[in-house]
Scaffold this active site. Structure first.
Site, short mmCIF file in Angstrom:
data_model
loop_
_atom_site.label_atom_id
_atom_site.label_comp_id
_atom_site.label_asym_id
_atom_site.label_seq_id
_atom_site.Cartn_x
_atom_site.Cartn_y
_atom_site.Cartn_z
N LYS A 222 0.87 -1.18 0.00
CA LYS A 222 0.00 0.00 0.00
C LYS A 222 0.90 1.23 0.00
O LYS A 222 1.92 1.26 0.71
CB LYS A 222 -0.88 -0.04 1.25
CG LYS A 222 -1.89 1.10 1.36
CD LYS A 222 -2.82 0.89 2.56
CE LYS A 222 -3.86 1.99 2.70
NZ LYS A 222 -4.77 1.76 3.83
N SER B 66 -9.67 1.98 2.93
CA SER B 66 -8.81 2.74 2.06
C SER B 66 -7.80 1.90 1.29
O SER B 66 -7.16 2.41 0.39
CB SER B 66 -8.05 3.77 2.90
OG SER B 66 -7.20 3.12 3.85
N SER C 229 -9.95 -0.52 7.07
CA SER C 229 -9.40 -0.46 5.71
C SER C 229 -8.71 -1.70 5.20
O SER C 229 -8.32 -1.75 4.03
CB SER C 229 -8.44 0.72 5.59
OG SER C 229 -9.19 1.91 5.52
N1 GLN Z 1 -13.32 4.40 6.62
C1 GLN Z 1 -12.56 4.76 7.78
C2 GLN Z 1 -12.08 6.18 7.68
O1 GLN Z 1 -12.26 6.78 6.67
C3 GLN Z 1 -11.40 3.80 7.97
C4 GLN Z 1 -10.23 4.07 7.11
C5 GLN Z 1 -9.04 3.24 7.45
O2 GLN Z 1 -9.18 2.21 8.09
N2 GLN Z 1 -7.87 3.71 7.05
O3 GLN Z 1 -11.54 6.70 8.62
#
Ligand code: GLN
Length: 483
Positions: free
Chosen positions: A76, A151, A175
């Site tokens: 990532k 994400s 995410s």
């Molecule tokens: N959807 C959550 C956020 O936007 C989690 C994102 C993540 O786990 N990086 O904060």
């Protein structure tokens, strides 16, 4: 060749059926051919990959072995990679070449893994759809009109489309698990502190945790083995021995106590997903598990608490991107304030700016007690709920998401609608617990995930349960059409 799992690749390499260099070339060609449909990569690292593959082949020829030696993966794009762009999905860091490798990157490279590239992601890991990336949205290989989740949507789409067998990801509020659910993968968020955050660009430091995304629990065990462990460069990393995750995959589930929270099956859950979750429960019962209804009474407060704490930490973490030290700098600033304002205004996208403002507001004098402190208290209550539940059960099971992957753009005008989709995943981050999502069926041709949560440091248990489930089901083997 591209259909092989990490475990199959390890066997093939050990049996000299093919070399890492051959496999790497096949996968790089496949990425070049198919990724334009998905947009799952921000950077390809062809030269590095071929160099690492040749080195891994040479190590094997010298008698070395190991499940990751010569295994192709991707990172990532928030794991720092020496000399390679590490963008975090943001214009802010489009020109940023990391001066060092993240601990996770260095550990996997030392184990012989081959880095094919850096995967697309929501900007600074903020999002649940992978639409906030400056490099454009990622598409779900199961239906190109739908989001892959976020994400870590780039890692998920790439693995689901068989562009590579596994990838690293991070999970601050879901995410890893949510994109795993949306793309029919297995993904594991480890216990907070199990995987080093050093060199992982911070979103919300008390919630962020790196982990594996792969097609099977067996492969997650292999990748997690290479990622986990104490790191003196990360003061929140925990100095506990790392168990052999592959060794416990075969353990029996006889007598395993599975807790199913009654709050999980509320009105917001798609009834078709509820049915698939019930089917997965029946499957695990056949394997000897015992089901018990439990309660997590403070779950309803978790989303508001998370969406105060995460932006608060983000507003602090992202203050380092000021146009002076890292990344984007505006043209011809008039003075220092103008430099800060325009560099940040131009470098950050809408969602990131929204979170910085929410976070700075919640931390400001006068609002700190009302929002931030209150959210921290809720965080403790959420954790206490889990501690009470784990006195009675070994594992908690439920849906990973209330709905399957939505259409691209469907939630763009309503950020809160997207935040609500995180209802099942964020509690594990608030409590620091490990969680796993695994394939459990399909709704309208779109994958559905079942989530398992376990007490601290019981990643092995999660992988064991998922592996046993996968020995008796075939959802995880389904491949998206066209890939
Ligand atoms: N959807 C959550 C956020 O936007 C989690 C994102 C993540 O786990 N990086 O904060």
């Amino acid at each position: 060749m591209h259909q092989m799992t990490l475990a199959e690749i390890a066997r093939g390499l050990a049996d000299k059926k093919f070399s890492s260099e051959e496999l790497t070339k096949v996968l790089l060609a496949r990425i070049t051919q198919l990724d334009p449909q998905l947009n799952s990569f921000i950077s390809l690292t062809q030269e590095l990959a071929l160099e690492q593959a040749k080195a891994a082949d040479a190590r094997r020829a010298n008698g070395e072995s190991g499940a990751l030696l010569g295994a192709p993966i991707a990172h990532k794009d928030l794991f720092c990679t020496l000399g390679i762009r590490t963008s975090c999905g943001s214009k802010m860091l489009d020109n940023f070449k990391a001066p060092y490798d993240a601990t996770v990157v260095a550990k996997l490279a030392a184990a012989g893994a081959v880095t094919l590239g850096k995967t697309n992601m929501d900007e600074f890991a903020m999002g649940s759809a992978n639409e906030s990336s400056w490099y454009g949205a990622v598409k779900n290989p199961w239906n190109l009109e739908h989001v892959p989740g976020g994400s870590s949507g780039g890692s998920a789409a790439a693995v689901a489309a068989r562009l590579l067998p596994a990838a690293t990801a991070t999970d601050t509020g879901g995410s890893i698990r949510q994109p795993a659910a949306f793309t029919n993968l297995t993904g594991l968020k480890p216990t907070y502190g199990r995987v080093s955050r050093w060199g992982m660009i911070a979103y919300a430091s008390s919630l962020d945790q790196g982990g594996p995304l792969a097609r099977t629990a067996e492969d997650c065990a292999i990748l997690l083995q290479g990622m986990a462990g104490f790191d003196q460069n990360d003061s929140t990393s925990i100095d506990e021995p790392v168990p052999d995750y592959s060794a416990s995959l075969g353990d029996s589930l006889q007598g395993l106590r599975i807790g199913v929270p009654k709050e999980y099956f509320s009105a917001g859950l798609d009834p078709r997903i509820a049915e698939l979750i019930q089917n997965s429960i029946k499957e695990l019962q056949k394997l000897g598990a015992v089901i018990k209804e439990i309660s997590l009474p403070n779950m309803q407060h978790a989303i508001p608490a998370y969406y105060v704490i995460a932006p608060a930490e983000a507003s602090s973490n992202l203050s380092r991107f000021d146009g002076v030290r890292f990344g984007h700098r505006c043209e011809n600033p008039e003075n220092l304030i103008d430099l800060y304002k325009r560099s940040r205004g131009e470098g950050f996208g809408t969602e990131v700016q929204r979170r910085i403002m929410v976070g700075a507001y919640a931390l400001s004098a006068g609002y700190y007690d009302a929002y931030y402190l209150k959210a921290q208290k809720i965080r403790r209550l959420v954790k206490n709920d889990f501690m009470a539940a784990f006195n009675e059960v070994d594992i908690i099971l439920g849906p990973t998401t209330p709905n399957p992957a939505w259409k691209l753009g469907a939630k763009n005008s309503d950020p809160v609608a997207a935040y609500l989709e995180d209802v099942y995943t964020i509690t594990a981050n608030l409590a620091g617990l490990p969680g796993l999502s695994m394939p459990a069926g399909f709704v309208d041709g779109l994958p559905v995930g079942v989530q398992l949560l376990a007490p601290y440091f019981q990643e092995g248990r999660l992988l064991n349960v998922a592996h046993q489930y996968q020995l008796h089901t075939d959802w995880h083997t389904r491949t998206p059409l066209g890939f």
